[in-house]
Scaffold this motif. Structure first.
Motif, PDB file in Angstrom:
ATOM      1  N   GLU A 331      26.716  34.800  27.972  1.00 48.95           N
ATOM      2  CA  GLU A 331      27.360  35.177  26.724  1.00 48.95           C
ATOM      3  C   GLU A 331      28.869  35.311  26.878  1.00 48.95           C
ATOM      4  N   GLY A 332      29.354  35.363  28.106  1.00 43.26           N
ATOM      5  CA  GLY A 332      30.781  35.565  28.322  1.00 43.26           C
ATOM      6  C   GLY A 332      31.584  34.286  28.164  1.00 43.26           C
ATOM      7  N   LEU A 333      32.893  34.429  28.234  1.00 40.81           N
ATOM      8  CA  LEU A 333      33.816  33.306  28.232  1.00 40.81           C
ATOM      9  C   LEU A 333      33.683  32.560  29.556  1.00 40.81           C
ATOM     10  N   GLU A 334      33.521  31.255  29.505  1.00 33.78           N
ATOM     11  CA  GLU A 334      33.300  30.463  30.717  1.00 33.78           C
ATOM     12  C   GLU A 334      34.619  29.881  31.222  1.00 33.78           C
ATOM     13  N   LEU A 335      34.974  30.243  32.440  1.00 38.24           N
ATOM     14  CA  LEU A 335      36.196  29.755  33.078  1.00 38.24           C
ATOM     15  C   LEU A 335      35.827  28.938  34.301  1.00 38.24           C
ATOM     16  N   GLU A 336      36.485  27.804  34.482  1.00 39.36           N
ATOM     17  CA  GLU A 336      36.194  26.934  35.621  1.00 39.36           C
ATOM     18  C   GLU A 336      37.443  26.800  36.484  1.00 39.36           C
ATOM     19  N   LEU A 337      37.273  27.037  37.773  1.00 39.25           N
ATOM     20  CA  LEU A 337      38.355  26.934  38.752  1.00 39.25           C
ATOM     21  C   LEU A 337      38.105  25.742  39.653  1.00 39.25           C
ATOM     22  N   CYS A 338      39.113  24.922  39.863  1.00 34.44           N
ATOM     23  CA  CYS A 338      39.003  23.789  40.782  1.00 34.44           C
ATOM     24  C   CYS A 338      40.329  23.642  41.511  1.00 34.44           C
ATOM     25  N   THR A 339      40.312  23.883  42.821  1.00 31.40           N
ATOM     26  CA  THR A 339      41.532  23.796  43.606  1.00 31.40           C
ATOM     27  C   THR A 339      41.167  23.641  45.072  1.00 31.40           C
ATOM     28  N   GLU A 340      42.179  23.451  45.919  1.00 29.96           N
ATOM     29  CA  GLU A 340      41.928  23.372  47.354  1.00 29.96           C
ATOM     30  C   GLU A 340      41.418  24.713  47.855  1.00 29.96           C
ATOM     31  N   ASP A 341      40.374  24.662  48.680  1.00 28.73           N
ATOM     32  CA  ASP A 341      39.799  25.894  49.204  1.00 28.73           C
ATOM     33  C   ASP A 341      40.666  26.448  50.335  1.00 28.73           C
ATOM     34  N   ARG A 342      40.633  27.756  50.466  1.00 32.52           N
ATOM     35  CA  ARG A 342      41.307  28.432  51.580  1.00 32.52           C
ATOM     36  C   ARG A 342      40.708  29.820  51.717  1.00 32.52           C
ATOM     37  N   VAL A 343      40.891  30.420  52.886  1.00 31.05           N
ATOM     38  CA  VAL A 343      40.417  31.775  53.114  1.00 31.05           C
ATOM     39  C   VAL A 343      41.172  32.730  52.193  1.00 31.05           C
ATOM     40  N   GLY A 344      40.468  33.609  51.512  1.00 27.21           N
ATOM     41  CA  GLY A 344      41.088  34.590  50.630  1.00 27.21           C
ATOM     42  C   GLY A 344      41.295  34.123  49.211  1.00 27.21           C
ATOM     43  N   LEU A 345      40.964  32.854  48.909  1.00 26.46           N
ATOM     44  CA  LEU A 345      41.161  32.341  47.551  1.00 26.46           C
ATOM     45  C   LEU A 345      40.354  33.149  46.542  1.00 26.46           C
ATOM     46  N   LEU A 346      39.074  33.363  46.833  1.00 21.46           N
ATOM     47  CA  LEU A 346      38.218  34.087  45.893  1.00 21.46           C
ATOM     48  C   LEU A 346      38.708  35.516  45.689  1.00 21.46           C
ATOM     49  N   SER A 347      39.194  36.132  46.744  1.00 18.97           N
ATOM     50  CA  SER A 347      39.737  37.486  46.627  1.00 18.97           C
ATOM     51  C   SER A 347      40.937  37.514  45.687  1.00 18.97           C
ATOM     52  N   ASP A 348      41.824  36.513  45.812  1.00 20.83           N
ATOM     53  CA  ASP A 348      43.008  36.459  44.944  1.00 20.83           C
ATOM     54  C   ASP A 348      42.630  36.223  43.479  1.00 20.83           C
ATOM     55  N   ILE A 349      41.688  35.318  43.260  1.00 19.40           N
ATOM     56  CA  ILE A 349      41.283  34.992  41.890  1.00 19.40           C
ATOM     57  C   ILE A 349      40.635  36.191  41.216  1.00 19.40           C
ATOM     58  N   THR A 350      39.681  36.812  41.896  1.00 16.87           N
ATOM     59  CA  THR A 350      38.967  37.943  41.285  1.00 16.87           C
ATOM     60  C   THR A 350      39.894  39.146  41.095  1.00 16.87           C
ATOM     61  N   ARG A 351      40.880  39.314  41.981  1.00 16.76           N
ATOM     62  CA  ARG A 351      41.853  40.394  41.780  1.00 16.76           C
ATOM     63  C   ARG A 351      42.688  40.141  40.526  1.00 16.76           C
ATOM     64  N   LYS A 361      30.744  38.757  34.585  1.00 19.34           N
ATOM     65  CA  LYS A 361      29.331  39.013  34.309  1.00 19.34           C
ATOM     66  C   LYS A 361      28.414  38.111  35.135  1.00 19.34           C
ATOM     67  N   ARG A 362      28.892  36.928  35.462  1.00 15.32           N
ATOM     68  CA  ARG A 362      28.121  36.011  36.291  1.00 15.32           C
ATOM     69  C   ARG A 362      29.087  35.039  36.927  1.00 15.32           C
ATOM     70  N   ALA A 363      28.752  34.547  38.116  1.00 18.76           N
ATOM     71  CA  ALA A 363      29.643  33.615  38.791  1.00 18.76           C
ATOM     72  C   ALA A 363      28.846  32.679  39.680  1.00 18.76           C
ATOM     73  N   GLU A 364      29.322  31.446  39.774  1.00 17.13           N
ATOM     74  CA  GLU A 364      28.769  30.452  40.683  1.00 17.13           C
ATOM     75  C   GLU A 364      29.919  29.906  41.517  1.00 17.13           C
ATOM     76  N   ILE A 365      29.864  30.140  42.820  1.00 18.10           N
ATOM     77  CA  ILE A 365      30.942  29.781  43.734  1.00 18.10           C
ATOM     78  C   ILE A 365      30.459  28.674  44.651  1.00 18.10           C
ATOM     79  N   VAL A 378      33.109  35.679  31.919  1.00 17.31           N
ATOM     80  CA  VAL A 378      33.848  36.938  31.854  1.00 17.31           C
ATOM     81  C   VAL A 378      33.850  37.512  30.446  1.00 17.31           C
ATOM     82  N   THR A 379      34.015  38.829  30.385  1.00 23.20           N
ATOM     83  CA  THR A 379      34.206  39.550  29.124  1.00 23.20           C
ATOM     84  C   THR A 379      35.387  40.493  29.298  1.00 23.20           C
ATOM     85  N   ASP A 380      35.781  41.148  28.202  1.00 26.85           N
ATOM     86  CA  ASP A 380      36.766  42.217  28.346  1.00 26.85           C
ATOM     87  C   ASP A 380      36.040  43.479  28.798  1.00 26.85           C
TER      88      ASP A 380
END
Length: 440
Positions: A331-351, A361-365, A378-380
């Protein structure tokens, strides 16, 4: 010869027959599966089709006696027939193999050794920023997240995360280090309000079907019970409930289960898995999907041969099927990320999401060929999917218009791509970190 060996012999003498027909139906490919019956075979067939990202639009199920005969109408994700000969042959081979020789449901967890990654399973109380905190801990412990799937439902959160060692790129096997990871993640999961039910475990080495595990973890965490969680900072779920009704069929000694809900991919897998994992057998059934709604009807009995007989059991099955339908709902807003992978990328994005008051609300990595391909729903902070467009525009500019995009949102249209100093700030941060790493 024991019963299990006898059943294997019968199945080998009567191998499954799969017919794939593109002529009978105008809008879908018809797949017919005939096989010796065994508990769980319906789930195995549905899982095979679902894992191929096929959409099951209609299904007719019959498994009375010792034979299993099912018909499925399927399309690809774009709504087209399956006409590629290689794909058709692969489906036929997969179904004829899997329908006969797939391991039992619970035997599919941890059946093959693997050194590629360490699989971590997490459950706890959902709250804003939880995934960001988990990713930050993993990054600090030099763990690289290569794949993950995160579900939240009824104020509970569950995740299956595959990590590798940052320096070696292999699975983490040192018991002392795994103990440290477990201790710190449990501390994060417990927070201030979940002192008893937060769990973190390392899965046994092997092949784990993530979606099965997530359902089982949520079920074990009793997410199907709608308990008030005031004061936990988790907004109340106001989305429409699926309609699940259980009736008695006295003439044939069945319990009839009917379900109406919003249609979505993998819905059939979720409901069939739940019934199978709760040890119910589907003897007959029909599935119809329309443009917006899905209708499912099943005639079931428990594996002991009896229909549902008590009100408590009836209520529990109803709640569990409702939860199975809702867990994967997007039900949330669907956001798609596509970039070069690196250590800490997911931490930076979620922060970044957390700092802009977005709740995941849900994520597929996933990572493929050095690329991070992630989807976030995502939701507010109030649980609304209609996120303020200014917040989304700001996040897209911080991370990069070409890196993060809005994939599905009826109320938001992203601005045209603009290369500005502020718009490339986050992208420059990515580049700077890669340059520092290359010169270190």
């Amino acid at each position: 010869m024991d019963d299990d060996e006898y059943q294997k012999l019968i199945r080998r003498m009567n191998p499954p027959r799969v017919v794939i027909d593109n002529d009978t139906c105008e809008h879908a490919t018809v797949i017919q599966v005939d096989s010796v019956n065994k508990h769980g075979i319906l789930l195995e067939v549905v899982q095979t089709l679902t894992d191929l990202n096929l959409i099951i639009t209609k299904a007719y199920i019959s498994s009375d006696g010792g034979w299993f005969m099912d018909v499925f109408k399927v399309t690809d994700s774009d709504g087209n027939k399956i006409i590629d000969e290689d794909v058709v042959n692969y489906i036929k081979k997969a179904l004829e193999t899997n329908a006969c020789f797939l391991p039992t449901l619970r035997g599919s967890v941890g059946v093959m050794p693997s050194k590629e990654h360490t699989s971590i399973e997490l459950t706890g109380t959902d709250r804003p920023g939880l995934l960001s905190e988990v990713c930050a801990v993993l990054a600090d412990l030099h763990c690289n997240v290569v794949n993950a799937e995160i579900w939240t439902h009824n104020a509970r959160a569950a995740a299956v995360v595959h990590v590798t060692d940052q320096s070696t790129g292999c699975a983490i096997e040192d018991p002392k280090r795994l103990s440290t990871i477990r201790e710190l993640l449990c501390y994060i999961l417990k927070g201030n309000n979940d002192l008893t039910s937060a769990k973190m475990m390392v899965s046994p080495p092997g092949v784990t079907h993530r979606e099965r595990r997530l359902h089982q973890m949520m079920f074990a965490d009793r997410d199907y019970e709608r308990v008030g969680r005031a004061g936990l900072g988790v907004p109340e779920d106001k989305s429409p409930r699926p309609q699940v009704v259980l009736l008695d069929c006295f003439e044939k000694d069945y319990t009839v289960v009917t379900m109406r809900s919003k249609d979505r991919p993998k819905l059939l897998f979720d409901t069939v898995f739940t019934l199978t994992d709760m040890e119910y057998v589907v003897f007959h059934g029909t599935v119809h999907t329309g443009r917006m709604e899905a209708y499912q009807e099943y005639y079931i009995r428990h594996v002991d041969g009896l229909p549902i007989s008590s009100e408590a059991e009836r209520q529990r099955v109803t709640q569990c099927l409702e939860a199975a339908i809702e867990r994967r709902a997007s039900e949330g807003l669907e956001l798609e990320l596509c970039t070069e992978d690196r250590v800490g990328l997911l931490s930076d994005i979620t922060r970044t999401f957390r700092e802009n008051s977005l709740c995941i609300k849900r994520a597929e990595i996933s990572t493929k060929a050095g690329k991070a391909i992630d989807t976030f729903y995502v939701t507010d902070v109030s649980g609304n999917a209609a996120v303020d467009p200014r917040i989304i525009d700001s996040i897209c500019r911080q991370i990069g218009q070409t890196v993060l995009r809005v994939k599905r949102n009826l109320s938001f249209t992203p601005r045209p791509q603009q290369e500005t100093t502020s718009g490339s700030l986050f992208g420059n941060l990515f580049k700077a970190r890669r340059l520092i790493k290359s010169y270190s």
